[in-house]
Design an enzyme around this catalytic site. Structure first.
Site, PDB file in Angstrom:
ATOM      1  N   ASP A   1       2.922  15.462  13.390  1.00 22.00           N
ATOM      2  CA  ASP A   1       3.173  15.225  11.964  1.00 22.00           C
ATOM      3  C   ASP A   1       1.864  15.269  11.185  1.00 22.00           C
ATOM      4  O   ASP A   1       1.637  14.475  10.273  1.00 22.00           O
ATOM      5  CB  ASP A   1       3.875  13.864  11.786  1.00 22.00           C
ATOM      6  CG  ASP A   1       4.598  13.770  10.445  1.00 22.00           C
ATOM      7  OD1 ASP A   1       4.627  14.784   9.714  1.00 22.00           O
ATOM      8  OD2 ASP A   1       5.113  12.676  10.131  1.00 22.00           O
TER       9      ASP A   1
ATOM     10  N   VAL B   1       4.201  -1.003   3.793  1.00 19.11           N
ATOM     11  CA  VAL B   1       2.874  -1.256   4.361  1.00 19.11           C
ATOM     12  C   VAL B   1       2.144  -2.204   3.412  1.00 19.11           C
ATOM     13  O   VAL B   1       2.023  -1.922   2.220  1.00 19.11           O
ATOM     14  CB  VAL B   1       2.078   0.060   4.536  1.00 19.11           C
ATOM     15  CG1 VAL B   1       0.686  -0.221   5.076  1.00 19.11           C
ATOM     16  CG2 VAL B   1       2.817   1.018   5.458  1.00 19.11           C
TER      17      VAL B   1
ATOM     18  N   LEU C   1       0.824  -1.210   0.000  1.00 18.63           N
ATOM     19  CA  LEU C   1       0.000   0.000   0.000  1.00 18.63           C
ATOM     20  C   LEU C   1       0.858   1.260   0.000  1.00 18.63           C
ATOM     21  O   LEU C   1       0.420   2.326  -0.406  1.00 18.63           O
ATOM     22  CB  LEU C   1      -0.899   0.027   1.243  1.00 18.63           C
ATOM     23  CG  LEU C   1      -1.902  -1.101   1.372  1.00 18.63           C
ATOM     24  CD1 LEU C   1      -2.455  -1.173   2.777  1.00 18.63           C
ATOM     25  CD2 LEU C   1      -3.038  -0.896   0.382  1.00 18.63           C
ATOM     26  N   GLY C   2       2.063   1.132   0.492  1.00 17.63           N
ATOM     27  CA  GLY C   2       2.945   2.295   0.563  1.00 17.63           C
ATOM     28  C   GLY C   2       4.224   1.911   1.280  1.00 17.63           C
ATOM     29  O   GLY C   2       4.417   0.745   1.637  1.00 17.63           O
TER      30      GLY C   2
ATOM     31  N   LYS D   1       2.135  -2.602   8.706  1.00 18.77           N
ATOM     32  CA  LYS D   1       3.446  -1.961   8.582  1.00 18.77           C
ATOM     33  C   LYS D   1       4.485  -3.012   8.913  1.00 18.77           C
ATOM     34  O   LYS D   1       4.520  -3.517  10.043  1.00 18.77           O
ATOM     35  CB  LYS D   1       3.561  -0.834   9.617  1.00 18.77           C
ATOM     36  CG  LYS D   1       3.676   0.518   9.010  1.00 18.77           C
ATOM     37  CD  LYS D   1       3.901   1.579  10.057  1.00 18.77           C
ATOM     38  CE  LYS D   1       3.505   2.918   9.452  1.00 18.77           C
ATOM     39  NZ  LYS D   1       3.858   4.045  10.275  1.00 18.77           N
TER      40      LYS D   1
ATOM     41  N   GLY E   1      10.066   0.478   6.429  1.00 20.65           N
ATOM     42  CA  GLY E   1       9.817  -0.640   5.528  1.00 20.65           C
ATOM     43  C   GLY E   1       8.589  -0.377   4.685  1.00 20.65           C
ATOM     44  O   GLY E   1       8.381   0.749   4.225  1.00 20.65           O
TER      45      GLY E   1
ATOM     46  N   GLY F   1       7.637   3.559   3.961  1.00 21.47           N
ATOM     47  CA  GLY F   1       8.206   4.623   4.809  1.00 21.47           C
ATOM     48  C   GLY F   1       9.611   4.217   5.218  1.00 21.47           C
ATOM     49  O   GLY F   1      10.142   3.240   4.689  1.00 21.47           O
ATOM     50  N   ASN F   2      10.209   4.933   6.186  1.00 25.74           N
ATOM     51  CA  ASN F   2      11.587   4.648   6.628  1.00 25.74           C
ATOM     52  C   ASN F   2      11.747   3.229   7.147  1.00 25.74           C
ATOM     53  O   ASN F   2      12.765   2.574   6.962  1.00 25.74           O
ATOM     54  CB  ASN F   2      12.003   5.517   7.825  1.00 25.74           C
ATOM     55  CG  ASN F   2      11.678   6.958   7.608  1.00 25.74           C
ATOM     56  OD1 ASN F   2      11.521   7.371   6.467  1.00 25.74           O
ATOM     57  ND2 ASN F   2      11.591   7.699   8.697  1.00 25.74           N
TER      58      ASN F   2
HETATM   59  P1  AMP Z   1       3.248   5.817   6.999  1.00 25.70           P
HETATM   60  O1  AMP Z   1       4.684   5.555   7.166  1.00 25.70           O
HETATM   61  O2  AMP Z   1       2.439   5.536   8.233  1.00 25.70           O
HETATM   62  O3  AMP Z   1       3.008   7.207   6.492  1.00 25.70           O
HETATM   63  O4  AMP Z   1       2.710   4.807   5.838  1.00 25.70           O
HETATM   64  C1  AMP Z   1       3.238   4.839   4.522  1.00 25.70           C
HETATM   65  C2  AMP Z   1       2.138   4.659   3.510  1.00 25.70           C
HETATM   66  O5  AMP Z   1       1.478   3.407   3.685  1.00 25.70           O
HETATM   67  C3  AMP Z   1       1.028   5.706   3.576  1.00 25.70           C
HETATM   68  O6  AMP Z   1       1.348   6.849   2.864  1.00 25.70           O
HETATM   69  C4  AMP Z   1      -0.129   4.953   2.941  1.00 25.70           C
HETATM   70  O7  AMP Z   1      -0.050   4.981   1.541  1.00 25.70           O
HETATM   71  C5  AMP Z   1       0.093   3.510   3.405  1.00 25.70           C
HETATM   72  N1  AMP Z   1      -0.667   3.248   4.628  1.00 25.70           N
HETATM   73  C6  AMP Z   1      -0.236   3.403   5.900  1.00 25.70           C
HETATM   74  N2  AMP Z   1      -1.188   3.074   6.769  1.00 25.70           N
HETATM   75  C7  AMP Z   1      -2.263   2.678   6.054  1.00 25.70           C
HETATM   76  C8  AMP Z   1      -3.581   2.228   6.380  1.00 25.70           C
HETATM   77  N3  AMP Z   1      -3.980   2.107   7.652  1.00 25.70           N
HETATM   78  N4  AMP Z   1      -4.437   1.939   5.373  1.00 25.70           N
HETATM   79  C9  AMP Z   1      -4.036   2.068   4.097  1.00 25.70           C
HETATM   80  N5  AMP Z   1      -2.820   2.490   3.717  1.00 25.70           N
HETATM   81  C10 AMP Z   1      -1.914   2.793   4.670  1.00 25.70           C
END
Ligand code: AMP
Length: 603
Positions: free
Chosen positions: A448, A339, A331-332, A356, A337, A334-335
């Site tokens: 944030d 999601v 799904l996405g 995550k 790893g 971050g630092n």
């Molecule tokens: P984060 O590091 O929490 O910002 O997560 C990185 C990316 O993962 C986000 O920009 C979303 O695209 C995706 N993501 C994180 N949490 C969720 C969630 N609960 N539902 C759907 N996508 C998520």
């Protein structure tokens, strides 16, 4: 929500035309004598009654799509007070200017309308039964969705009335009317056929009379040749005052055996969502697809996955790996790893989750950060905040959260610019403010808040996420002091964060202002190409970002308040939420009638 005319001394509330005439006659019928009353036909509208040459003239005042008020064909005004003031200076099509207000008796309040007195109860009953919500979740549903819910309730409210018998045959209607006492005016409303037409059956002189309720092309209801109404229940209320072609006025309802009115409905189970029908109540059918857009409460993630006490029994911070199915879909990232999408099998249900996954367990710092984030999220439970389901220690450390399939707000808005109205953006930003009020009240600072960290469940439902930088404040503290400046999102930070490393709900308010700016620019980057340090001097010099092109003035004013330099002078989230809510309601609380403005002048 108070009526915007409630404080006007010449607003008499829900009085009939005949009552208005009596009041004006008592006041002497001088030219230009006027009063304002609630319109019985269109929700949110008024009628201006004016005397001229010993005659009464009644002008419907419609509430328009954008929340302004106008007499058909006349200029728009931001409220009923402004409208009356305008016509006191310029007749502009009326028989004369408004000269002398006909005041209510001293110490009296405007007479409440049927919907005024029913609204609150109906909203609660509807939310409670349709979504089985209780407590905080119910209150939040009402606050964030009141305009939409009111529309829904207004058009389906008859289904909750004791006189509504659903689809029964005429003969069955008669049988029900004849059973028990049969006073004149005893009545019921029934569905005539599959086509959604209604009939009214009433007793008079021990005989049952049946009338077809006419619905015109715009969907308004009336008796043949009679006055038209937005809803069935308004028509019924009117027929209690005037026969309008019937043999008699409506009096006592013939109570349906299936009546779901408050007093008759079985009490819902407390504080949990168990699915429709589980408490013996069948929610009213939803309007056909396309007529109604999904409300947050229609999603499975509106209420806590653990709101069912049965599920709560098994709730643990660490989840069993065998209950977690992990998809390959990312799904996405971050630092820490990536999601991933997944499904978590609970005792009674399965829920979609976002997981995550920690990249490498060797990096202790990152693992600690994730544990801290989990520690914060574990304490939060609000419909407008992404909920944590738990942690899972298996092939790697995983943080399991409820799923927000729409992804980050900035990306969503920039990719769907054409489809998303400003009203929709206001609605989403209002939800973010509700989530932030919750954090403020729990004494958490997010640190944030940005459009990238607002995730969408759907186009009309936003949740705050990413608690990686968040802190719980001590009971007596109202700010958090960071020892060192880290990798900070400077463009979202208030001056005191940058200058003194001081973080509070007020600095989150600043970030909320930036998030609003991102939302109303449909996902643009704040401060264009400026670098962090340039932004700091820009702010210190007293500059602020300009209003986004599509941004309503009221919303830009809220943004500017969020960017008040001194945190002591900045509004709290409680204040911000109320401002955004009022604006949200004012633009979305459009009565059904406004789709078809009333052309007639006499009411
Ligand atoms: P984060 O590091 O929490 O910002 O997560 C990185 C990316 O993962 C986000 O920009 C979303 O695209 C995706 N993501 C994180 N949490 C969720 C969630 N609960 N539902 C759907 N996508 C998520």
């Amino acid at each position: 929500m108070p009526d915007p005319a409630a404080d006007l001394p010449f607003f008499h509330g829900s009085i009939s035309r005949a009552e208005a005439e009596d009041v004006l006659k008592l006041e002497g019928m001088a030219d230009g004598l006027f009063l304002l009353r609630q319109c019985l036909r269109s929700l949110g509208g008024y009628v201006l009654s004016v005397v001229y040459e010993v005659q009464l003239h009644h002008y419907p005042v419609e509430r328009q799509m954008n929340g302004t008020y106008a007499i058909a064909g006349g200029k728009s005004h931001c409220g009923p007070a402004e409208l009356c003031e305008y016509y006191s200076k310029d007749a502009d099509g009326l028989v004369c200017t408004l000269r002398k207000p006909c005041l209510r008796l001293p110490g009296t309040t405007p007479k409440p309308g049927v919907f005024d007195s029913l609204r609150e109860n109906m909203l609660r009953e509807y939310v409670r039964h349709t979504w089985n919500l209780e407590g905080e979740a119910m209150e939040q549903a009402i606050i964030s969705q009141a305009p939409q819910l009111e529309k829904l309730i207004a058009t389906t409210a008859h289904e909750k009335m004791p006189w509504y018998h659903g689809k029964i045959k005429r003969t069955e209607g008669e049988r029900r009317l004849y059973s028990g006492v049969q006073p004149d005016g005893k009545f019921l409303v029934r569905d005539r056929d599959e086509m959604g037409t209604f009939a009214l059956s009433m007793m008079y002189g021990k005989t049952a009379y049946h009338y077809q309720i006419i619905q015109d092309k715009s969907g308004r209801y009336s008796m043949p040749e009679g006055t038209k109404f937005d809803t069935i229940w308004q028509l019924v209320e009117y027929l209690k005052l005037k026969p309008d072609g019937l043999v008699y006025t409506l009096r006592e309802p013939c109570v349906s055996p299936n009546s779901s009115m408050c007093a008759i409905a079985p009490a819902p189970p407390s504080g949990r969502k168990t699915g429709p029908g589980s408490n013996g109540y069948t929610p009213p059918p939803k309007p056909p697809a396309g007529q109604q857009r999904p409300l947050p409460m229609d999603t499975s993630v509106y209420e806590s996955p653990y709101s069912d006490p049965e599920e709560l029994k098994e709730k643990k911070l660490f989840l069993k790996r065998e209950q977690l199915m992990i998809d390959e879909v990312e799904l996405g990232s971050g630092n820490f790893g990536c999601v991933k999408k997944g499904v978590y099998k609970m005792r009674k249900k399965q829920i979609d989750v976002a997981i995550k996954v920690l990249k490498s367990e060797n990096e202790k710092g990152v693992k600690d950060e994730m544990m801290k984030e989990a520690g914060i999220m574990h304490q939060l439970d609000n419909p407008y905040i992404v909920r944590m389901i738990g942690m899972c220690q298996a092939e790697s450390l995983m943080l399991v959260m409820e799923m927000a399939p729409g992804g980050p707000l900035n990306k969503y808005l920039s990719s769907k610019k054409e489809q998303i109205t400003v009203e929709n953006v206001v609605e989403l930003m209002h939800q973010v403010s509700l989530g932030m009020v919750y954090l403020e009240q729990k004494n958490f600072v997010h640190r944030d808040l940005a459009a990238r960290n607002v995730l969408l469940v759907n186009q009309h439902y936003a949740k705050i996420s990413d608690f990686g930088l968040s802190k719980a404040l001590g009971a007596d503290d109202n700010y958090y002091k960071a020892r060192t400046a880290g990798k900070w999102p400077l463009k979202w930070y208030a001056p005191e964060c940058i200058n003194f490393h001081k973080f509070s709900s007020k600095s989150d308010v600043w970030s909320y202002g930036i998030t609003m700016w991102e939302a109303f620019t449909y996902g643009q980057k704040p401060y264009k190409k400026m670098k962090g340090p340039e932004v700091i001097s820009f702010i210190e010099a007293g500059n602020r970002m300009d209003s986004p092109a599509a941004c309503p003035e009221v919303m830009y004013n809220v943004m500017k308040d969020c960017w008040i330099y001194k945190h002591e002078e900045r509004p709290s989230f409680v204040v911000v939420e109320e401002q955004v809510r009022n604006y949200h309601y004012s633009i979305s609380k459009k009565p059904a009638a406004e789709a078809q403005p009333e052309k007639t002048v006499e009411v």
